[in-house]
Design an enzyme around this catalytic site. Structure first.
Site, mmCIF file in Angstrom:
data_model
loop_
_atom_site.group_PDB
_atom_site.id
_atom_site.type_symbol
_atom_site.label_atom_id
_atom_site.label_comp_id
_atom_site.label_asym_id
_atom_site.label_seq_id
_atom_site.Cartn_x
_atom_site.Cartn_y
_atom_site.Cartn_z
ATOM 1 C CE LYS A 1 34.787 1.739 14.030
ATOM 2 N NZ LYS A 1 36.086 1.316 13.494
ATOM 3 C CE LYS B 1 33.679 4.437 11.329
ATOM 4 N NZ LYS B 1 34.845 3.634 11.164
#
Ligand code: PBG
Length: 337
Positions: A208, A261
Protein backbone atom coordinates in the site's frame (compact mmCIF):
# COMPACT_ATOMS: atom_id res chain seq x y z
CA UNK A 1 12.99 3.58 -54.06
CA UNK A 2 9.51 2.23 -54.51
CA UNK A 3 7.08 4.33 -56.49
CA UNK A 4 3.99 2.39 -55.39
CA UNK A 5 4.25 1.75 -51.66
CA UNK A 6 0.63 0.51 -51.36
CA UNK A 7 1.07 -2.01 -54.10
CA UNK A 8 4.27 -3.16 -52.49
CA UNK A 9 2.53 -4.10 -49.21
CA UNK A 10 0.13 -6.35 -51.13
CA UNK A 11 2.92 -7.97 -53.02
CA UNK A 12 4.82 -8.52 -49.81
CA UNK A 13 1.84 -10.23 -48.17
CA UNK A 14 1.89 -12.83 -50.90
CA UNK A 15 5.59 -13.49 -50.81
CA UNK A 16 6.53 -12.98 -47.13
CA UNK A 17 3.15 -13.70 -45.49
CA UNK A 18 2.72 -10.62 -43.28
CA UNK A 19 0.37 -11.36 -40.41
CA UNK A 20 -2.96 -9.66 -40.89
CA UNK A 21 -3.89 -9.03 -37.23
CA UNK A 22 -6.96 -7.19 -38.39
CA UNK A 23 -8.60 -10.43 -39.56
CA UNK A 24 -9.61 -11.25 -36.00
CA UNK A 25 -10.76 -7.72 -35.30
CA UNK A 26 -13.27 -7.39 -38.11
CA UNK A 27 -16.38 -8.53 -36.20
CA UNK A 28 -17.43 -8.34 -32.57
CA UNK A 29 -18.15 -12.08 -32.62
CA UNK A 30 -14.54 -12.81 -33.58
CA UNK A 31 -13.15 -10.27 -31.14
CA UNK A 32 -15.10 -11.97 -28.38
CA UNK A 33 -13.64 -15.37 -29.27
CA UNK A 34 -10.02 -14.25 -29.00
CA UNK A 35 -10.41 -11.87 -26.06
CA UNK A 36 -7.70 -12.61 -23.47
CA UNK A 37 -9.14 -10.90 -20.41
CA UNK A 38 -12.72 -11.16 -19.23
CA UNK A 39 -13.89 -9.00 -16.36
CA UNK A 40 -16.48 -10.85 -14.26
CA UNK A 41 -19.00 -9.66 -11.67
CA UNK A 42 -17.42 -12.19 -9.30
CA UNK A 43 -14.12 -10.26 -9.43
CA UNK A 44 -15.66 -7.24 -7.71
CA UNK A 45 -15.75 -6.13 -4.08
CA UNK A 46 -17.94 -3.15 -3.14
CA UNK A 47 -16.73 -0.78 -0.38
CA UNK A 48 -19.39 0.53 2.06
CA UNK A 49 -19.03 3.41 4.54
CA UNK A 50 -21.05 2.94 7.72
CA UNK A 51 -22.12 5.86 9.92
CA UNK A 52 -24.17 6.08 13.14
CA UNK A 53 -27.87 6.87 13.02
CA UNK A 54 -30.93 5.66 11.13
CA UNK A 55 -32.08 6.24 7.55
CA UNK A 56 -28.83 8.04 6.73
CA UNK A 57 -27.86 7.98 3.06
CA UNK A 58 -25.49 10.89 2.55
CA UNK A 59 -23.65 11.27 -0.73
CA UNK A 60 -19.91 11.94 -0.44
CA UNK A 61 -19.10 15.26 -2.07
CA UNK A 62 -15.96 14.11 -3.86
CA UNK A 63 -17.34 10.65 -4.73
CA UNK A 64 -20.62 11.02 -6.65
CA UNK A 65 -22.72 7.87 -6.37
CA UNK A 66 -21.04 6.74 -3.12
CA UNK A 67 -22.83 7.21 0.18
CA UNK A 68 -22.25 7.18 3.90
CA UNK A 69 -24.88 4.72 5.11
CA UNK A 70 -26.43 4.04 8.51
CA UNK A 71 -26.65 0.33 9.35
CA UNK A 72 -30.29 -0.05 8.22
CA UNK A 73 -29.41 1.52 4.85
CA UNK A 74 -26.22 -0.54 4.60
CA UNK A 75 -28.28 -3.72 4.98
CA UNK A 76 -30.48 -2.64 2.07
CA UNK A 77 -27.41 -1.76 0.03
CA UNK A 78 -25.88 -5.16 0.84
CA UNK A 79 -29.03 -6.87 -0.45
CA UNK A 80 -28.77 -4.89 -3.72
CA UNK A 81 -25.08 -5.81 -4.05
CA UNK A 82 -25.95 -9.49 -3.60
CA UNK A 83 -28.80 -9.15 -6.10
CA UNK A 84 -26.35 -7.82 -8.71
CA UNK A 85 -24.18 -10.92 -8.25
CA UNK A 86 -21.28 -9.09 -6.55
CA UNK A 87 -19.88 -11.62 -4.05
CA UNK A 88 -18.48 -9.33 -1.36
CA UNK A 89 -18.48 -5.98 0.41
CA UNK A 90 -15.73 -4.37 2.48
CA UNK A 91 -16.87 -2.26 5.41
CA UNK A 92 -15.38 0.97 6.72
CA UNK A 93 -16.76 2.48 9.92
CA UNK A 94 -17.09 6.10 10.94
CA UNK A 95 -17.64 6.08 14.71
CA UNK A 96 -19.71 8.42 16.88
CA UNK A 97 -16.68 9.29 19.01
CA UNK A 98 -13.02 9.37 18.14
CA UNK A 99 -10.24 9.35 20.73
CA UNK A 100 -6.45 9.16 20.98
CA UNK A 101 -6.38 5.37 20.96
CA UNK A 102 -9.29 4.67 18.60
CA UNK A 103 -11.32 2.81 21.26
CA UNK A 104 -14.40 2.23 19.11
CA UNK A 105 -12.29 0.28 16.60
CA UNK A 106 -12.04 -2.67 19.00
CA UNK A 107 -15.34 -2.24 20.84
CA UNK A 108 -17.65 -5.27 20.52
CA UNK A 109 -20.50 -2.74 20.11
CA UNK A 110 -18.60 -0.52 17.63
CA UNK A 111 -20.11 0.68 14.39
CA UNK A 112 -18.51 -1.94 12.13
CA UNK A 113 -19.12 -4.80 14.56
CA UNK A 114 -22.84 -3.87 14.67
CA UNK A 115 -23.00 -3.48 10.90
CA UNK A 116 -21.42 -6.91 10.37
CA UNK A 117 -24.01 -8.55 12.65
CA UNK A 118 -26.92 -6.89 10.84
CA UNK A 119 -25.66 -7.60 7.32
CA UNK A 120 -24.77 -11.24 8.08
CA UNK A 121 -28.21 -11.71 9.62
CA UNK A 122 -30.14 -10.27 6.67
CA UNK A 123 -27.87 -11.19 3.73
CA UNK A 124 -25.99 -14.27 5.00
CA UNK A 125 -24.61 -15.40 1.62
CA UNK A 126 -22.81 -12.10 1.01
CA UNK A 127 -19.11 -12.24 1.96
CA UNK A 128 -18.48 -9.50 4.51
CA UNK A 129 -14.90 -8.26 4.70
CA UNK A 130 -13.84 -5.62 7.21
CA UNK A 131 -11.10 -3.03 6.84
CA UNK A 132 -8.87 -3.21 9.91
CA UNK A 133 -7.26 0.13 10.74
CA UNK A 134 -7.39 2.78 13.43
CA UNK A 135 -7.35 5.94 11.27
CA UNK A 136 -11.14 6.30 11.15
CA UNK A 137 -11.30 5.96 14.94
CA UNK A 138 -8.47 8.13 16.24
CA UNK A 139 -8.95 11.83 17.00
CA UNK A 140 -5.64 12.61 15.27
CA UNK A 141 -6.54 10.52 12.19
CA UNK A 142 -3.43 8.34 12.32
CA UNK A 143 -3.52 4.58 11.80
CA UNK A 144 -2.09 3.78 15.23
CA UNK A 145 -0.93 5.10 18.58
CA UNK A 146 1.07 8.32 18.40
CA UNK A 147 3.77 9.04 20.99
CA UNK A 148 6.12 12.05 20.81
CA UNK A 149 5.04 12.60 17.21
CA UNK A 150 5.95 9.03 16.18
CA UNK A 151 3.33 6.50 15.09
CA UNK A 152 4.45 3.52 17.18
CA UNK A 153 4.42 0.09 15.57
CA UNK A 154 4.09 -2.73 18.07
CA UNK A 155 1.49 -1.23 20.40
CA UNK A 156 -0.61 -0.31 17.37
CA UNK A 157 -0.31 -3.84 16.03
CA UNK A 158 -1.67 -5.23 19.31
CA UNK A 159 -4.74 -3.00 18.96
CA UNK A 160 -5.23 -4.00 15.32
CA UNK A 161 -5.22 -7.67 16.33
CA UNK A 162 -7.84 -6.88 18.95
CA UNK A 163 -9.90 -4.98 16.36
CA UNK A 164 -9.72 -7.84 13.84
CA UNK A 165 -10.86 -10.33 16.48
CA UNK A 166 -13.94 -8.25 17.37
CA UNK A 167 -14.85 -8.07 13.67
CA UNK A 168 -14.60 -11.83 13.27
CA UNK A 169 -16.48 -12.50 16.51
CA UNK A 170 -19.25 -10.29 15.11
CA UNK A 171 -19.38 -12.54 12.05
CA UNK A 172 -16.98 -11.05 9.49
CA UNK A 173 -15.99 -13.60 6.86
CA UNK A 174 -12.57 -12.04 6.24
CA UNK A 175 -10.42 -9.24 7.67
CA UNK A 176 -8.32 -6.80 5.67
CA UNK A 177 -5.60 -4.94 7.60
CA UNK A 178 -4.87 -1.66 5.79
CA UNK A 179 -2.40 -0.02 8.16
CA UNK A 180 1.00 -1.14 6.75
CA UNK A 181 2.63 -1.59 10.18
CA UNK A 182 5.24 -4.32 10.39
CA UNK A 183 4.13 -7.67 11.78
CA UNK A 184 0.39 -7.05 11.84
CA UNK A 185 -0.60 -10.03 9.72
CA UNK A 186 1.25 -12.36 12.08
CA UNK A 187 -0.37 -10.77 15.14
CA UNK A 188 -3.86 -10.92 13.60
CA UNK A 189 -3.40 -14.54 12.49
CA UNK A 190 -2.29 -15.49 16.01
CA UNK A 191 -5.24 -13.68 17.63
CA UNK A 192 -7.76 -15.34 15.31
CA UNK A 193 -6.23 -18.81 15.68
CA UNK A 194 -6.10 -18.55 19.46
CA UNK A 195 -9.81 -17.76 19.50
CA UNK A 196 -10.63 -20.73 17.26
CA UNK A 197 -11.05 -18.81 13.99
CA UNK A 198 -8.53 -20.96 12.12
CA UNK A 199 -10.56 -20.82 8.92
CA UNK A 200 -11.08 -17.07 8.68
CA UNK A 201 -8.90 -15.66 5.88
CA UNK A 202 -6.82 -12.49 5.93
CA UNK A 203 -6.61 -10.22 2.89
CA UNK A 204 -3.65 -7.96 3.59
CA UNK A 205 -3.12 -4.56 2.08
CA UNK A 206 0.39 -5.83 1.40
CA UNK A 207 1.82 -3.18 -0.91
CA UNK A 208 0.00 0.00 0.00
CA UNK A 209 1.53 3.24 -1.18
CA UNK A 210 1.51 6.70 0.42
CA UNK A 211 -0.75 8.06 -2.29
CA UNK A 212 -2.44 11.33 -3.17
CA UNK A 213 -5.26 9.24 -4.62
CA UNK A 214 -6.79 8.61 -1.15
CA UNK A 215 -8.05 12.21 -0.83
CA UNK A 216 -11.76 11.57 -1.44
CA UNK A 217 -11.73 8.49 0.86
CA UNK A 218 -10.59 10.70 3.70
CA UNK A 219 -13.70 12.84 3.10
CA UNK A 220 -15.82 9.70 3.12
CA UNK A 221 -14.23 8.20 6.23
CA UNK A 222 -13.48 11.52 7.91
CA UNK A 223 -10.00 10.15 8.51
CA UNK A 224 -7.54 12.77 7.23
CA UNK A 225 -4.52 13.00 9.56
CA UNK A 226 -4.70 16.16 11.70
CA UNK A 227 -0.90 16.58 11.45
CA UNK A 228 1.85 14.90 9.45
CA UNK A 229 1.18 12.20 6.91
CA UNK A 230 1.34 8.43 6.38
CA UNK A 231 4.78 8.25 4.79
CA UNK A 232 6.38 6.60 7.83
CA UNK A 233 4.37 3.41 7.22
CA UNK A 234 2.90 3.47 3.70
CA UNK A 235 5.25 2.85 0.76
CA UNK A 236 7.12 5.34 -1.38
CA UNK A 237 5.42 5.50 -4.83
CA UNK A 238 8.86 5.26 -6.46
CA UNK A 239 9.52 1.71 -5.19
CA UNK A 240 8.53 -1.66 -6.60
CA UNK A 241 11.23 -4.12 -5.42
CA UNK A 242 10.22 -3.17 -1.91
CA UNK A 243 6.63 -4.13 -2.74
CA UNK A 244 7.77 -7.69 -3.42
CA UNK A 245 9.46 -7.85 0.00
CA UNK A 246 6.32 -6.49 1.69
CA UNK A 247 4.15 -9.04 -0.08
CA UNK A 248 6.54 -11.90 0.67
CA UNK A 249 6.57 -11.03 4.36
CA UNK A 250 2.76 -10.87 4.53
CA UNK A 251 2.49 -14.28 2.85
CA UNK A 252 4.97 -15.73 5.37
CA UNK A 253 2.98 -14.20 8.22
CA UNK A 254 -0.21 -15.82 6.97
CA UNK A 255 -1.93 -13.59 4.41
CA UNK A 256 -4.34 -15.58 2.21
CA UNK A 257 -4.94 -12.80 -0.33
CA UNK A 258 -2.46 -10.01 -1.04
CA UNK A 259 -3.47 -6.57 -2.21
CA UNK A 260 -1.77 -3.80 -4.15
CA UNK A 261 -3.14 -0.31 -3.62
CA UNK A 262 -3.81 2.00 -5.46
CA UNK A 263 -4.39 0.08 -8.70
CA UNK A 264 -4.01 2.29 -11.76
CA UNK A 265 -0.66 3.96 -11.10
CA UNK A 266 0.66 0.59 -9.89
CA UNK A 267 -0.34 -1.86 -12.63
CA UNK A 268 3.34 -2.79 -12.97
CA UNK A 269 3.44 -3.72 -9.29
CA UNK A 270 0.31 -5.86 -9.64
CA UNK A 271 1.95 -7.72 -12.52
CA UNK A 272 5.20 -8.29 -10.61
CA UNK A 273 3.37 -9.50 -7.52
CA UNK A 274 1.19 -11.89 -9.53
CA UNK A 275 4.11 -13.28 -11.52
CA UNK A 276 6.34 -13.74 -8.51
CA UNK A 277 3.95 -15.24 -5.97
CA UNK A 278 1.00 -16.64 -7.95
CA UNK A 279 -1.21 -15.80 -4.97
CA UNK A 280 -4.83 -14.69 -5.06
CA UNK A 281 -4.14 -11.03 -5.74
CA UNK A 282 -6.42 -8.07 -5.14
CA UNK A 283 -6.11 -4.48 -6.31
CA UNK A 284 -7.81 -1.44 -4.79
CA UNK A 285 -9.15 0.96 -7.41
CA UNK A 286 -9.13 3.84 -4.93
CA UNK A 287 -11.26 6.89 -4.30
CA UNK A 288 -9.14 9.39 -6.27
CA UNK A 289 -9.12 7.10 -9.30
CA UNK A 290 -12.90 6.89 -9.07
CA UNK A 291 -13.33 10.64 -8.55
CA UNK A 292 -11.27 11.53 -11.63
CA UNK A 293 -13.38 9.33 -13.90
CA UNK A 294 -16.62 10.64 -12.39
CA UNK A 295 -15.52 14.26 -12.75
CA UNK A 296 -14.48 13.89 -16.38
CA UNK A 297 -17.62 11.88 -17.12
CA UNK A 298 -19.86 14.52 -15.58
CA UNK A 299 -18.18 17.20 -17.65
CA UNK A 300 -18.83 15.20 -20.79
CA UNK A 301 -15.09 14.97 -21.41
CA UNK A 302 -14.96 11.17 -21.53
CA UNK A 303 -17.44 8.35 -22.11
CA UNK A 304 -17.66 7.31 -18.46
CA UNK A 305 -19.02 3.73 -18.72
CA UNK A 306 -16.56 2.92 -21.47
CA UNK A 307 -13.57 4.33 -19.56
CA UNK A 308 -14.73 2.55 -16.39
CA UNK A 309 -14.78 -0.83 -18.16
CA UNK A 310 -11.43 -0.15 -19.83
CA UNK A 311 -9.80 0.69 -16.49
CA UNK A 312 -11.26 -2.30 -14.65
CA UNK A 313 -10.21 -4.60 -17.50
CA UNK A 314 -6.68 -3.16 -17.34
CA UNK A 315 -6.45 -3.96 -13.63
CA UNK A 316 -7.52 -7.54 -14.31
CA UNK A 317 -5.15 -7.81 -17.29
CA UNK A 318 -2.29 -6.65 -15.05
CA UNK A 319 -2.89 -9.72 -12.88
CA UNK A 320 -5.52 -8.85 -10.27
CA UNK A 321 -8.03 -11.59 -9.46
CA UNK A 322 -10.14 -9.31 -7.30
CA UNK A 323 -10.87 -5.59 -7.61
CA UNK A 324 -12.10 -3.40 -4.77
CA UNK A 325 -13.89 -0.59 -6.57
CA UNK A 326 -16.54 2.07 -6.06
CA UNK A 327 -17.60 1.18 -9.62
CA UNK A 328 -18.67 -2.31 -8.51
CA UNK A 329 -22.42 -1.76 -8.85
CA UNK A 330 -22.16 0.21 -12.12
CA UNK A 331 -19.84 -2.38 -13.63
CA UNK A 332 -22.00 -5.27 -12.43
CA UNK A 333 -25.00 -3.63 -14.08
CA UNK A 334 -23.16 -3.42 -17.42
CA UNK A 335 -21.69 -6.93 -17.17
CA UNK A 336 -25.10 -8.47 -16.60
CA UNK A 337 -26.47 -6.99 -19.81
C1 PBG B 1 -7.12 3.10 5.81
C2 PBG B 1 -7.58 3.06 4.41
C3 PBG B 1 -7.49 4.08 3.47
C4 PBG B 1 -8.07 3.61 2.30
C5 PBG B 1 -8.51 2.32 2.56
N1 PBG B 1 -8.17 1.99 3.86
C6 PBG B 1 -7.02 5.47 3.62
C7 PBG B 1 -5.62 5.79 3.92
O1 PBG B 1 -4.73 4.96 3.98
O2 PBG B 1 -5.41 6.99 4.17
C8 PBG B 1 -8.19 4.38 1.02
C9 PBG B 1 -9.19 3.88 0.05
C10 PBG B 1 -9.50 4.81 -1.04
O3 PBG B 1 -8.88 5.87 -1.25
O4 PBG B 1 -10.46 4.50 -1.77
N2 PBG B 1 -8.09 2.62 6.68
Amino acid sequence: MNEHPILSVTQQSQSEQIRRFRRLRMKESLRTMVRETELAVTDLIDPLFIVPGKKVRKEIRSMPGVFQLSIDEAVREAARVKELGIPAVILFGIPEHKDEVGSEAYDEAGIVQMAVRSIKKEVPELVVITDVCLCEYTSHGHCGIVRDGIIVNDESVALLAKEALTHVRAGADMVAPSDMFDGRVKAIRAALDEDGFLDTPIMSYAAKYASGFYGPFRDAAESAPQFGDRRSHQMDPANSNEALHEVEQDIREGADIVMVKPALSYLDVIRRVKDRFQMPTAAYNVSGEYAMVKAAGRNGWIDEPRVMMELLTSIKRAGADLILTYFAKDAAGLLRR
